[in-house]
Write an enzyme that holds these catalytic residues in place. Structure first.
Site, PDB file in Angstrom:
ATOM      1  N   ARG A 153      -6.435  -0.264  -7.750  1.00  0.00           N
ATOM      2  CA  ARG A 153      -6.773  -1.392  -6.866  1.00  0.00           C
ATOM      3  C   ARG A 153      -7.791  -0.856  -5.864  1.00  0.00           C
ATOM      4  O   ARG A 153      -7.565   0.176  -5.234  1.00  0.00           O
ATOM      5  CB  ARG A 153      -5.519  -1.923  -6.162  1.00  0.00           C
ATOM      6  CG  ARG A 153      -4.556  -2.576  -7.161  1.00  0.00           C
ATOM      7  CD  ARG A 153      -3.468  -3.330  -6.466  1.00  0.00           C
ATOM      8  NE  ARG A 153      -3.940  -4.552  -5.850  1.00  0.00           N
ATOM      9  CZ  ARG A 153      -3.178  -5.288  -5.042  1.00  0.00           C
ATOM     10  NH1 ARG A 153      -1.947  -4.906  -4.762  1.00  0.00           N
ATOM     11  NH2 ARG A 153      -3.649  -6.399  -4.513  1.00  0.00           N
ATOM     12  N   LYS A 185      -3.422   4.813   6.244  1.00  0.00           N
ATOM     13  CA  LYS A 185      -4.187   3.660   5.748  1.00  0.00           C
ATOM     14  C   LYS A 185      -5.637   3.708   6.242  1.00  0.00           C
ATOM     15  O   LYS A 185      -6.446   2.863   5.886  1.00  0.00           O
ATOM     16  CB  LYS A 185      -3.559   2.347   6.227  1.00  0.00           C
ATOM     17  CG  LYS A 185      -2.064   2.193   5.971  1.00  0.00           C
ATOM     18  CD  LYS A 185      -1.786   1.547   4.654  1.00  0.00           C
ATOM     19  CE  LYS A 185      -0.322   1.316   4.384  1.00  0.00           C
ATOM     20  NZ  LYS A 185       0.280   0.240   5.134  1.00  0.00           N
ATOM     21  N   ALA A 210       0.805  -1.227   0.000  1.00  0.00           N
ATOM     22  CA  ALA A 210       0.000   0.000   0.000  1.00  0.00           C
ATOM     23  C   ALA A 210       0.839   1.279   0.000  1.00  0.00           C
ATOM     24  O   ALA A 210       0.525   2.237  -0.723  1.00  0.00           O
ATOM     25  CB  ALA A 210      -0.930  -0.032   1.209  1.00  0.00           C
ATOM     26  N   ASP A 258      -3.662  -2.819   4.676  1.00  0.00           N
ATOM     27  CA  ASP A 258      -4.087  -2.074   3.487  1.00  0.00           C
ATOM     28  C   ASP A 258      -5.105  -1.029   3.874  1.00  0.00           C
ATOM     29  O   ASP A 258      -5.129   0.057   3.300  1.00  0.00           O
ATOM     30  CB  ASP A 258      -4.636  -3.040   2.437  1.00  0.00           C
ATOM     31  CG  ASP A 258      -3.493  -3.751   1.754  1.00  0.00           C
ATOM     32  OD1 ASP A 258      -2.916  -3.181   0.827  1.00  0.00           O
ATOM     33  OD2 ASP A 258      -3.108  -4.835   2.213  1.00  0.00           O
ATOM     34  N   CYS A 276       2.424 -12.335   3.899  1.00  0.00           N
ATOM     35  CA  CYS A 276       2.502 -11.487   2.712  1.00  0.00           C
ATOM     36  C   CYS A 276       3.789 -10.665   2.704  1.00  0.00           C
ATOM     37  O   CYS A 276       4.764 -10.995   3.379  1.00  0.00           O
ATOM     38  CB  CYS A 276       1.270 -10.593   2.600  1.00  0.00           C
ATOM     39  SG  CYS A 276       1.102  -9.836   0.956  1.00  0.00           S
TER      40      CYS A 276
HETATM   41  C1  RUB Z   1       0.166  -6.389   0.298  1.00  0.00           C
HETATM   42  C2  RUB Z   1      -0.298  -6.382   1.697  1.00  0.00           C
HETATM   43  C3  RUB Z   1       0.527  -5.590   2.655  1.00  0.00           C
HETATM   44  C4  RUB Z   1      -0.039  -4.171   2.769  1.00  0.00           C
HETATM   45  C5  RUB Z   1       0.897  -3.250   3.546  1.00  0.00           C
HETATM   46  O1  RUB Z   1      -0.810  -6.917  -0.584  1.00  0.00           O
HETATM   47  O2  RUB Z   1      -1.316  -6.927   2.066  1.00  0.00           O
HETATM   48  O3  RUB Z   1       0.516  -6.159   3.933  1.00  0.00           O
HETATM   49  O4  RUB Z   1      -0.236  -3.622   1.484  1.00  0.00           O
HETATM   50  O5  RUB Z   1       2.018  -2.960   2.766  1.00  0.00           O
HETATM   51  P1  RUB Z   1      -0.504  -6.927  -2.172  1.00  0.00           P
HETATM   52  P2  RUB Z   1       3.001  -1.747   3.102  1.00  0.00           P
HETATM   53  O6  RUB Z   1       0.714  -7.774  -2.355  1.00  0.00           O
HETATM   54  O7  RUB Z   1      -1.730  -7.487  -2.785  1.00  0.00           O
HETATM   55  O8  RUB Z   1      -0.233  -5.489  -2.575  1.00  0.00           O
HETATM   56  O9  RUB Z   1       3.452  -1.954   4.493  1.00  0.00           O
HETATM   57  O10 RUB Z   1       4.085  -1.939   2.079  1.00  0.00           O
HETATM   58  O11 RUB Z   1       2.255  -0.469   2.941  1.00  0.00           O
END
Ligand code: RUB
Length: 312
Positions: A58, A231, A17, A195, A126
């Site tokens: 998205r 977020k 995100a 997210d 993830c």
């Molecule tokens: C990524 C996901 C991450 C969040 C946070 O999903 O679920 O945990 O986006 O990411 P996808 P960040 O692979 O579908 O994008 O900490 O980088 O903001």
């Protein structure tokens, strides 16, 4: 440029995100430089349309929506005398918002790294740039971890996490998603990214997060979310449910005759399963993120709604 970035976001070439939000702002800035318009209204309309394409690339990305809506809200309120003045202001606002998000992310990584225990076995799911950043920073501070990463079906973002942590000198183990419950007895805490954070404190993150949170709760393992306040999704205050992206079936399996394939990208972890959200301002209860967000962001809800609503 805009089309390529939207494609890269949709196909997950750009993932996580926070990265999506930063790239979207840089792209909006590029559009502000390029747009041809005779009047300020026309410039704003075209910039809004570009912002909407990025914000909806998205559907489960309030960080990007908030960043773009902040820029557009500020621009809408300005009384720009000419297109060139509006262009200059739009460029300035995009740059300032990028710096603001980057600063928040930097503060978050330091603050979360300080909060994490000195020594632990951590399970993560993830790939979150924030979680990886915080774990590597904590290692730099002399903390000692062993991290269990789920592979994260169907697109295996967990492999990216495992690679980055192991390269950073952290002992890393990769498991299939369904082994999370099996390994939970060896885990001291679970740490994931986010997210979206909803008004009621529920957190939206990669599909499978909710199952891991449920097992952690059952086995009394602390479950932390590391997330900056950007977020937070203010539309959830108005009763909107956070939309959950449904991705192509082909990511799950080849077509099977007579079998329906579903591929939701995210799920919702209830606030009751979350020990705390580690924010740029320290530890917060999931419901408190809303207050932090409100202090930092000035967004007209109508701008946010228009940016999000589907075109017919
Ligand atoms: C990524 C996901 C991450 C969040 C946070 O999903 O679920 O945990 O986006 O990411 P996808 P960040 O692979 O579908 O994008 O900490 O980088 O903001």
């Amino acid at each position: 440029m805009l089309g390529k970035v939207v494609r890269d976001i949709k196909t997950l070439r750009i993932q996580g995100a926070s990265r999506i939000a930063l790239l979207s702002l840089a792209t909006l800035e590029g559009e502000a430089k390029r747009i041809k318009a005779k009047r300020c209204e026309e410039f704003y309309r075209k910039l809004f349309a570009a912002g909407k394409k990025l914000a909806t690339a998205r559907p489960t990305e309030p960080a990007t929506r908030n960043a773009i809506a902040s820029v557009l809200t500020a621009l809408k309120r300005e009384r720009c005398a000419s297109v060139s003045a509006m262009r200059a202001r739009a460029i300035e606002l995009c740059g300032a918002m990028r710096d603001f998000l980057k600063r928040m992310q930097k503060d978050l990584i330091i603050s979360a790294a300080r909060k994490l225990p000195r020594k632990a076995t951590i399970l993560t799911h993830c790939h979150s740039n924030t979680v990886v950043g915080a774990l590597l920073k904590a290692k730099e501070m002399g903390k000692e971890y062993s991290v269990i990463c789920t592979e994260t079906r169907p697109l295996y973002q967990g492999l990216k996490t495992a690679r980055e942590l192991s390269r950073g000198g952290i002992r890393t183990t990769l498991i299939v998603d369904s082994a999370a419950g099996y390994f939970m007895k060896h885990v001291d805490l679970v740490v994931v990214g986010a997210d979206a954070i909803c008004a009621n404190g529920d957190v939206v993150n990669k599909i499978g997060t909710r199952m891991i949170a449920a097992v952690a709760k059952e086995m009394n393992v602390n479950f932390f979310v590391i997330s900056a306040c950007y977020k937070y999704d203010p539309l959830t205050e108005l009763g909107y449910a956070e939309p959950i992206e449904e991705r192509p079936k082909s990511e799950v399996a080849r077509a099977l005759r007579g079998v329906e394939i579903r591929n939701p990208a995210f799920d919702v972890t209830p606030a009751t399963h979350i020990t705390a959200v580690l924010t740029e301002e320290g530890e917060a209860k999931p419901k408190e993120v809303k207050r932090i967000f409100r202090r930092k962001f000035d967004i007209e809800k109508s701008v946010l709604q228009k940016l999000t609503e589907k075109q017919n």
